[in-house]
Each structure stands twice: as structure tokens, then as C-alpha cells.
Design an enzyme around this catalytic site. Structure first.
Site, PDB file in Angstrom:
ATOM      1  N   CYS A 119       0.851  -1.187   0.000  1.00  0.00           N
ATOM      2  CA  CYS A 119       0.000   0.000   0.000  1.00  0.00           C
ATOM      3  C   CYS A 119       0.893   1.245   0.000  1.00  0.00           C
ATOM      4  CB  CYS A 119      -0.903   0.000   1.228  1.00  0.00           C
ATOM      5  SG  CYS A 119      -1.898  -1.493   1.364  1.00  0.00           S
ATOM      6  N   CYS A 122       1.184   3.585   3.222  1.00  0.00           N
ATOM      7  CA  CYS A 122       1.411   2.994   4.540  1.00  0.00           C
ATOM      8  C   CYS A 122       2.900   2.860   4.842  1.00  0.00           C
ATOM      9  CB  CYS A 122       0.734   1.621   4.612  1.00  0.00           C
ATOM     10  SG  CYS A 122       1.014   0.792   6.184  1.00  0.00           S
TER      11      CYS A 122
HETATM   12  N1  SAH Z   1      -2.994  -4.984   6.608  1.00  0.00           N
HETATM   13  C1  SAH Z   1      -4.180  -4.691   7.350  1.00  0.00           C
HETATM   14  C2  SAH Z   1      -3.941  -4.141   8.744  1.00  0.00           C
HETATM   15  C3  SAH Z   1      -2.885  -3.063   8.921  1.00  0.00           C
HETATM   16  S1  SAH Z   1      -3.220  -1.439   8.368  1.00  0.00           S
HETATM   17  C4  SAH Z   1      -5.063  -3.772   6.559  1.00  0.00           C
HETATM   18  O1  SAH Z   1      -4.650  -3.311   5.513  1.00  0.00           O
HETATM   19  O2  SAH Z   1      -6.194  -3.554   6.960  1.00  0.00           O
HETATM   20  C5  SAH Z   1      -4.426  -0.793   9.421  1.00  0.00           C
HETATM   21  C6  SAH Z   1      -5.255   0.325   8.797  1.00  0.00           C
HETATM   22  O3  SAH Z   1      -4.471   1.533   8.632  1.00  0.00           O
HETATM   23  C7  SAH Z   1      -5.736  -0.004   7.403  1.00  0.00           C
HETATM   24  O4  SAH Z   1      -7.066   0.393   7.251  1.00  0.00           O
HETATM   25  C8  SAH Z   1      -4.835   0.836   6.518  1.00  0.00           C
HETATM   26  O5  SAH Z   1      -5.398   1.058   5.272  1.00  0.00           O
HETATM   27  C9  SAH Z   1      -4.684   2.069   7.347  1.00  0.00           C
HETATM   28  N2  SAH Z   1      -3.557   2.914   6.992  1.00  0.00           N
HETATM   29  C10 SAH Z   1      -2.387   2.539   6.465  1.00  0.00           C
HETATM   30  N3  SAH Z   1      -1.575   3.618   6.306  1.00  0.00           N
HETATM   31  C11 SAH Z   1      -2.267   4.672   6.753  1.00  0.00           C
HETATM   32  C12 SAH Z   1      -1.954   6.065   6.901  1.00  0.00           C
HETATM   33  N4  SAH Z   1      -0.777   6.548   6.539  1.00  0.00           N
HETATM   34  N5  SAH Z   1      -2.901   6.888   7.410  1.00  0.00           N
HETATM   35  C13 SAH Z   1      -4.086   6.397   7.824  1.00  0.00           C
HETATM   36  N6  SAH Z   1      -4.425   5.098   7.733  1.00  0.00           N
HETATM   37  C14 SAH Z   1      -3.528   4.248   7.198  1.00  0.00           C
END
Ligand code: SAH
Length: 347
Positions: A119, A122
Site C-alpha cells: 500500500c 502505509c
Molecule cells: N494490513 C491490514 C492491517 C494493517 S493497516 C489492513 O490493511 O487492513 C491498518 C489500517 O491503517 C488499514 O485500514 C490501513 O489502510 C490504514 N492505513 C495505512 N496507512 C495509513 C496512513 N498513513 N494513514 C491512515 N491510515 C492508514
């Protein structure tokens, strides 16, 4: 004897511990005692197991280790959020977070060291996936946060979200084992209804969870209901496409009757138009669901910008007009990089 050669005693279940003692010519109930020490009393060393003879403790020490996690560094945010850097037995580090509100304490725990998904928004995706966490490494994060909740907030942990590092459904067996411990009477005895597993959307595993009739809640990090856009920000979407995801979610609901939460960040210039909202509304109609609009927590390079109030209002109003529940979640613990997607072992 080299510690690496010794087996982790916490990989044994109660029955295996009982058999171990029987086979060593001792009483099977010793296995129960050790089990209690390991899981009820959280013993970190065989020395602590004072109802066992010195000889028995020495025998255990010869053959086994207790691979406990260690909270290496704890940071407390001005809003009460606590971030733990957790050291694993092999020296690798994951992070877990305690998030307090006026009524609950939520633990946000990691399921993998790093993440294999990519992603773009992230921070964890910058770390390559090193390994899966064992069930006890997941469980220990929860126990550590439960202790911190009692210590700093005068109440036990009330909820758990698997929204830390890693993709829980890519470590499914260990995830289930850890949840068995968390919910079991021999562990923390928590209700599975208070546990949410968040996935970026792995259709095959969502079907598997439905078949397994799991009792915890499901959240899906959707972020866009338009395939091309989702693929541009979450490249694995080219393989796990939205139609496939949608089918798996319909299946999930049919089997579990459990409403799905879609996590969604609105970014400027990426998913902030009426077309994006309409696609989300359509997606929400396939199975009972609600939308959690989460605030973007910037990670270093600024390619993604949180959309402004107008775009958020467009989402909220359109979703509500269509009878879809929507909540807007403000970030916690940003001052210590503990918010969603900010977990990247900076420390
Ligand atoms: N892999 C799993 C769990 C970890 S991420 C998943 O994707 O759901 C947990 C949450 O944080 C997810 O909804 C993800 O999309 C979100 N997330 C990731 N990076 C982020 C960011 N920089 N700001 C806000 N939310 C974020």
C-alpha cells in the site's frame, strides 16, 4: 546448550505438556502447573515456577526456552496513547499501540514483522516482510497492553484491533491460534465480539474465515471502490480485484451475518469526487456494512494529502442519504507516530 537449539515451551498445548511429564516419568498434572505458569501467570522464567522442584525446573531449562516478547521502548502520547516497540526473541521488532477513549481501551496489535503488501500510503509497507508472528507473540502484545491499561488507565483492556503491522490474513493460522488464547478461559477470556481483524482484502482468506465461522469482526481497508484507482494505491488489487473481493464479502455475510466495516481514507486528487463516493455507495450495498472514514496520517514524502472538509462532507452526506452508517475517526497518538499506517520501527 545453545538457546537456539532449545524448543519454545509455549508452542506446546496443555495436553502436550501433560504428555511430556508423563513420558519423563513424572505426574501429568505437572503439565497443568506449567501451563498455568505460562498462560495464566505469564511467567518469564522457569525459576518463577515455584511449585515445581528445583530438579524439574532444571530439566525444563535444559530442554526448553520461554520465548517472551519484551517491551523495549514505551512512548506515551499527550492524548494517553501508548506505543510499544516490542522485541521478539530473535531481536526483530514490531510495534503495538494502546488507544484509550473515555469508555474503552483498545489494543492495536501487529501480526507480522513488516508486511508483504505494498500500500503506497502505509509506512509499514516500506519494511519488507521479515516473518510471521507466532501465536504467542501476538498474544503477548495483548497481555502487555492489558497490563498497561490497568496500570495507566485503571481498567482492563476492552477491545482489540488487528491494525498494527502486517496483513493478518497472510498469517491466518497463527492469527486464529492467538485469538483462541485471547478468548479462551485459559487466556484472557475476552469476547470475540470485541476483536476486529482488519484486512487489506484477501478474498480467498475471507471465504476461509467465513467457512471457519469465526466470531470476531471483519474490517476491510477499502480506500477506493474503483478498481483502477484502488490498484494505483494498493497494487495487489490487480490480483485481488474488487469483484472478487465483493464476492468474498457477500459470502462472508451469508455465512456469518456479521456486518463489515470499510476503512477508508479520503485523499485530495485521488478519491475525492462524487464518482468515488457513488462507487463506494454501490459497493456498500452488496452486504450490510458501515464506513469508517479515517484521517490520513502523513508518512514522509507527501505524495498523499488528506482531503479537506468539503470532500469529507460529500462522503458523509452521500453515505447517510443512502442509509449507510458512517463514522469519522480522528487519529490518536500522532505525536509519537503511533497512528494507523505510521508503524515503521522508527525507534
Ligand atoms: N494490513 C491490514 C492491517 C494493517 S493497516 C489492513 O490493511 O487492513 C491498518 C489500517 O491503517 C488499514 O485500514 C490501513 O489502510 C490504514 N492505513 C495505512 N496507512 C495509513 C496512513 N498513513 N494513514 C491512515 N491510515 C492508514
Amino acid at each position: 546448550m545453545d538457546t537456539i537449539q532449545k524448543k519454545d515451551i509455549r508452542a506446546l498445548n496443555r495436553e502436550q505438556l501433560r504428555s511430556f511429564f508423563k513420558e519423563s516419568g513424572d505426574e501429568a498434572y505437572r503439565g497443568d502447573q506449567v501451563f498455568e505458569w505460562l498462560w495464566k501467570k505469564g511467567a518469564h522464567s522457569f525459576e518463577d515456577m515455584t511449585n515445581l522442584s528445583k530438579k524439574t525446573r532444571a530439566m525444563l531449562m535444559d530442554q526448553y526456552v520461554i520465548n517472551h516478547i519484551k517491551v523495549d521502548k514505551m512512548q506515551r502520547s499527550s492524548d494517553g496513547t501508548i506505543k510499544n516497540a516490542v522485541r521478539l526473541h530473535d531481536g526483530l521488532i514490531v510495534e503495538s499501540v494502546l488507544i484509550p477513549t473515555s469508555t474503552r481501551t483498545t489494543a492495536c496489535v501487529s501480526s507480522q514483522v513488516g508486511c508483504s503488501l505494498d500500500c503506497k500510503f502505509c509506512a509499514t509497507s516500506r519494511l519488507k516482510r521479515m516473518r510471521n508472528l507466532n501465536p504467542d507473540e501476538i498474544y503477548d502484545q495483548v497481555v502487555a497492553i492489558d497490563r498497561q491499561s490497568r496500570l495507566y488507565h485503571d481498567r482492563p483492556l476492552s477491545n482489540i484491533v488487528f491494525m498494527g503491522m502486517g496483513e493478518p490474513l497472510m498469517n491466518y493460522n497463527n492469527l486464529l491460534k492467538s485469538i483462541e488464547k485471547i478468548t479462551g478461559s485459559e487466556g484472557l477470556g475476552m469476547s470475540p465480539k470485541r476483536i476486529t481483524v482488519s484486512t487489506s482484502g484477501v478474498p480467498k482468506m475471507i471465504r476461509k474465515m467465513a467457512d471457519d465461522e469465526v466470531k470476531f469482526k471483519l474490517a476491510v481497508s477499502l480506500h477506493s471502490a474503483i478498481d483502477t484507482i484502488r490498484t494505483s494505491i494498493m497494487p495487489f488489487n490487480a490480483t485481488f480485484t474488487l469483484p472478487d473481493l465483493r464476492e468474498s464479502l457477500i459470502y462472508w455475510y451469508q455465512k456469518t451475518k456479521s456486518r463489515i466495516t470499510y476503512e477508508y481514507v479520503v485523499w485530495e486528487g485521488i478519491n475525492d469526487t462524487q464518482k468515488d463516493v457513488d462507487a463506494l455507495v454501490d459497493f456498500c450495498k452488496f452486504a450490510p456494512s458501515k464506513v469508517n472514514l479515517i484521517e490520513y496520517n502523513p508518512i514522509d514524502d507527501g505524495a498523499f494529502q488528506q482531503a479537506g472538509e468539503a470532500a469529507l462532507n460529500l462522503y458523509v452526506n452521500t453515505l447517510e442519504k443512502n442509509g449507510i452508517t458512517v463514522t469519522v475517526r480522528r487519529s490518536r497518538g500522532k505525536d509519537i507516530d503511533a497512528a494507523c499506517g505510521q508503524l515503521a520501527n522508527k525507534s
